[in-house]
Design a protein around this motif. Structure first.
Motif, PDB file in Angstrom:
ATOM      1  N   ALA A 196       0.841  -1.199   0.000  1.00  0.00           N
ATOM      2  CA  ALA A 196       0.000   0.000   0.000  1.00  0.00           C
ATOM      3  C   ALA A 196       0.876   1.249   0.000  1.00  0.00           C
ATOM      4  N   LEU A 197       0.591   2.162  -0.930  1.00  0.00           N
ATOM      5  CA  LEU A 197       1.389   3.380  -1.094  1.00  0.00           C
ATOM      6  C   LEU A 197       0.489   4.608  -1.120  1.00  0.00           C
ATOM      7  N   ASP A 198       1.140   5.789  -1.106  1.00  0.00           N
ATOM      8  CA  ASP A 198       0.431   7.076  -1.124  1.00  0.00           C
ATOM      9  C   ASP A 198      -0.574   7.125   0.020  1.00  0.00           C
ATOM     10  N   LEU A 211      13.253  -5.119  -3.740  1.00  0.00           N
ATOM     11  CA  LEU A 211      13.997  -3.860  -3.702  1.00  0.00           C
ATOM     12  C   LEU A 211      15.458  -4.088  -4.053  1.00  0.00           C
ATOM     13  N   SER A 212      16.028  -5.162  -3.549  1.00  0.00           N
ATOM     14  CA  SER A 212      17.423  -5.484  -3.849  1.00  0.00           C
ATOM     15  C   SER A 212      17.614  -5.746  -5.337  1.00  0.00           C
ATOM     16  N   LEU A 270      10.663  -1.232  -9.198  1.00  0.00           N
ATOM     17  CA  LEU A 270       9.997  -2.311  -8.472  1.00  0.00           C
ATOM     18  C   LEU A 270       8.511  -2.332  -8.799  1.00  0.00           C
ATOM     19  N   LEU A 271       7.870  -1.164  -8.766  1.00  0.00           N
ATOM     20  CA  LEU A 271       6.428  -1.113  -9.007  1.00  0.00           C
ATOM     21  C   LEU A 271       6.064  -1.558 -10.416  1.00  0.00           C
ATOM     22  N   SER A 272       6.987  -1.398 -11.353  1.00  0.00           N
ATOM     23  CA  SER A 272       6.724  -1.846 -12.726  1.00  0.00           C
ATOM     24  C   SER A 272       6.637  -3.359 -12.824  1.00  0.00           C
TER      25      SER A 272
END
Length: 198
Positions: free
Chosen positions: A129-131, A180-181, A190-192
């Motif tokens: 979850a973001l934003d 992330l690594s 990452l989100l892509s």
């Protein structure tokens, strides 16, 4: 009533206990080795959802609550039960808001899981979850929750050193660490690789 289930043959199936959350079945079976046996199966009346919130400063939010079956307090990502016919991401957003007061503008599918698959059919969907925006928490009567905001790397350390033992939380934190690594710490990259869900 006899039915082949992979290499197993189920001879009978009887519900021995049921409540709004679980159903316990007793099965008479023929094992893959050809012997007669029994199998106890716990069927869940909902799907588990977990949501790993991450704010713009790289902090996440954990909740501590007492887990009655284990008789211990447990640090976890926000989690809950989703009716089998409901949207998992909508339920994850609801659990996040209820337990922490956080509202997420964007959610990404992080993983699917099967939990304790030797005795039960419980599955889980986990989201990133973001934003985030902060609002008021709205706990259920069964919940007594403490919320902690901490750096993501600190939450990952808790999963690594055993302070977090909840399976969904450990899996979500370690998967995010690996992603992330692999992306060199680039959140956009990452989100892509993840599917955004409404």
């Amino acid at each position: 009533m006899s039915k082949d289930i992979g290499p197993w043959r189920r001879l009978s199936n009887k519900t021995v206990y049921e409540n709004p959350w679980i159903r316990v079945e007793h099965h008479e079976v023929i094992t893959p080795g050809g012997t007669e046996g029994i199998y106890g199966k716990v069927c869940f009346q909902s799907k588990a959802v977990g949501v790993l919130p991450l704010d713009e400063e790289g902090y996440t939010y954990l909740v501590k609550q007492f887990r009655y079956p284990l008789e211990v307090e447990s640090w976890e990502i926000p989690e809950g039960g989703c009716p089998l016919d409901a949207s998992a991401v909508a339920t994850a957003r609801k659990e996040l808001a209820e337990e922490t007061g956080l509202r997420a503008q964007r959610c990404f599918k992080l993983m699917d899981m099967h939990l304790s698959n030797s005795v039960c059919d419980e599955s889980a969907e986990v989201f990133l979850a973001l934003d985030l925006t902060q609002g008021e928490a709205d706990l259920e009567p069964t919940e007594d929750i403490e919320v902690q905001r901490l750096a993501l790397h600190e939450a990952i350390a808790m999963a690594m050193d055993g302070r977090i033992t909840d399976a969904i939380s450990v899996a979500a934190l370690l998967k995010l660490r690996i992603l992330l690594s692999e992306c060199g710490g680039d959140m956009t990259k990452l989100l892509s690789t993840l599917a955004e869900v409404a």
